[in-house]
Design a protein around this motif. Sequence first.
Motif, PDB file in Angstrom:
ATOM      1  N   MET A 171      18.314  -0.974  -1.315  1.00 37.42           N
ATOM      2  CA  MET A 171      18.208  -2.316  -0.776  1.00 37.42           C
ATOM      3  C   MET A 171      16.737  -2.654  -0.589  1.00 37.42           C
ATOM      4  SD  MET A 171      19.574  -3.626   2.883  1.00 37.42           S
ATOM      5  CE  MET A 171      18.978  -5.138   3.544  1.00 37.42           C
ATOM      6  N   ALA A 172      16.256  -3.643  -1.280  1.00 36.47           N
ATOM      7  CA  ALA A 172      14.859  -4.050  -1.181  1.00 36.47           C
ATOM      8  C   ALA A 172      14.765  -5.373  -0.432  1.00 36.47           C
ATOM      9  CB  ALA A 172      14.262  -4.183  -2.572  1.00 36.47           C
ATOM     10  N   LEU A 173      13.791  -5.433   0.455  1.00 34.60           N
ATOM     11  CA  LEU A 173      13.574  -6.665   1.208  1.00 34.60           C
ATOM     12  C   LEU A 173      12.703  -7.617   0.398  1.00 34.60           C
ATOM     13  CD1 LEU A 173      12.804  -5.341   4.795  1.00 34.60           C
ATOM     14  CD2 LEU A 173      14.896  -6.394   3.997  1.00 34.60           C
ATOM     15  N   ALA A 193      -1.011 -13.300   4.351  1.00 35.45           N
ATOM     16  CA  ALA A 193      -0.251 -13.052   3.123  1.00 35.45           C
ATOM     17  C   ALA A 193      -0.402 -11.595   2.681  1.00 35.45           C
ATOM     18  CB  ALA A 193      -0.723 -13.996   2.023  1.00 35.45           C
ATOM     19  N   GLU A 194      -1.609 -11.023   2.839  1.00 33.20           N
ATOM     20  CA  GLU A 194      -1.826  -9.625   2.461  1.00 33.20           C
ATOM     21  C   GLU A 194      -1.009  -8.685   3.347  1.00 33.20           C
ATOM     22  OE1 GLU A 194      -4.636 -11.552   3.415  1.00 33.20           O
ATOM     23  OE2 GLU A 194      -4.917 -12.281   1.369  1.00 33.20           O
ATOM     24  N   GLU A 195      -0.967  -9.001   4.632  1.00 35.43           N
ATOM     25  CA  GLU A 195      -0.198  -8.159   5.557  1.00 35.43           C
ATOM     26  C   GLU A 195       1.291  -8.240   5.256  1.00 35.43           C
ATOM     27  OE1 GLU A 195      -2.733  -8.029   9.679  1.00 35.43           O
ATOM     28  OE2 GLU A 195      -1.766  -9.926   9.160  1.00 35.43           O
ATOM     29  N   ILE A 196       1.780  -9.417   4.898  1.00 34.46           N
ATOM     30  CA  ILE A 196       3.197  -9.575   4.563  1.00 34.46           C
ATOM     31  C   ILE A 196       3.539  -8.701   3.356  1.00 34.46           C
ATOM     32  CG2 ILE A 196       4.925 -11.197   3.683  1.00 34.46           C
ATOM     33  CD1 ILE A 196       4.467 -11.537   6.637  1.00 34.46           C
ATOM     34  N   GLU A 197       2.689  -8.714   2.336  1.00 33.86           N
ATOM     35  CA  GLU A 197       2.924  -7.879   1.149  1.00 33.86           C
ATOM     36  C   GLU A 197       2.899  -6.399   1.511  1.00 33.86           C
ATOM     37  OE1 GLU A 197       0.258  -8.941  -1.986  1.00 33.86           O
ATOM     38  OE2 GLU A 197       0.812 -11.070  -1.879  1.00 33.86           O
ATOM     39  N   LYS A 198       1.945  -6.016   2.359  1.00 35.63           N
ATOM     40  CA  LYS A 198       1.836  -4.617   2.792  1.00 35.63           C
ATOM     41  C   LYS A 198       3.101  -4.203   3.546  1.00 35.63           C
ATOM     42  CE  LYS A 198      -0.511  -2.103   6.347  1.00 35.63           C
ATOM     43  NZ  LYS A 198      -1.406  -2.208   7.464  1.00 35.63           N
ATOM     44  N   LEU A 258       8.232  -1.513   4.569  1.00 35.24           N
ATOM     45  CA  LEU A 258       9.626  -1.612   5.005  1.00 35.24           C
ATOM     46  C   LEU A 258      10.582  -1.173   3.898  1.00 35.24           C
ATOM     47  CD1 LEU A 258       9.513  -4.966   7.004  1.00 35.24           C
ATOM     48  CD2 LEU A 258       9.897  -2.682   7.932  1.00 35.24           C
ATOM     49  N   ASN A 259      10.259  -1.489   2.658  1.00 36.07           N
ATOM     50  CA  ASN A 259      11.096  -1.032   1.548  1.00 36.07           C
ATOM     51  C   ASN A 259      11.039   0.487   1.407  1.00 36.07           C
ATOM     52  OD1 ASN A 259      12.300  -3.442   0.670  1.00 36.07           O
ATOM     53  ND2 ASN A 259      10.432  -4.039  -0.384  1.00 36.07           N
ATOM     54  N   ASP A 260       9.879   1.098   1.673  1.00 33.98           N
ATOM     55  CA  ASP A 260       9.779   2.563   1.662  1.00 33.98           C
ATOM     56  C   ASP A 260      10.667   3.163   2.746  1.00 33.98           C
ATOM     57  OD1 ASP A 260       8.025   2.517  -0.454  1.00 33.98           O
ATOM     58  OD2 ASP A 260       6.222   2.788   0.788  1.00 33.98           O
TER      59      ASP A 260
END
Length: 95
Positions: free
Chosen positions: A1-3, A21-26, A31-33
């Motif tokens: 399950m990927a967010l 935006a950079e923090e959201i990508e990080k 969270l996916n990990d």
Amino acid sequence: MALTKEEVLNVAKLARLKFSAEEIEKFQVELNDILGYIDMLNEVDTAETKALVQVNDAVNNLRDDKVRESLSTEKALSNAPDSGDGAIIVPKVVG
């Protein structure tokens, strides 16, 4: 399950956090990990595993109850700054 990015933004909104935006990508990657590790745990067969109730072999290390005399109301209220009708009177804190 990927967010998705939108789900990460929704989680941030629910937590009342604002990120760049950079923090959201990080955080999306992190969270996916984490969810990937949880998926790995779901693959472990635990059908024969008993639930852990105690960490050690001793169970219910409790002392025996001893009946003792408690404080009287008068003695309990003797150090109160203000009391009345068998209760401690405190200043009002809600407006």
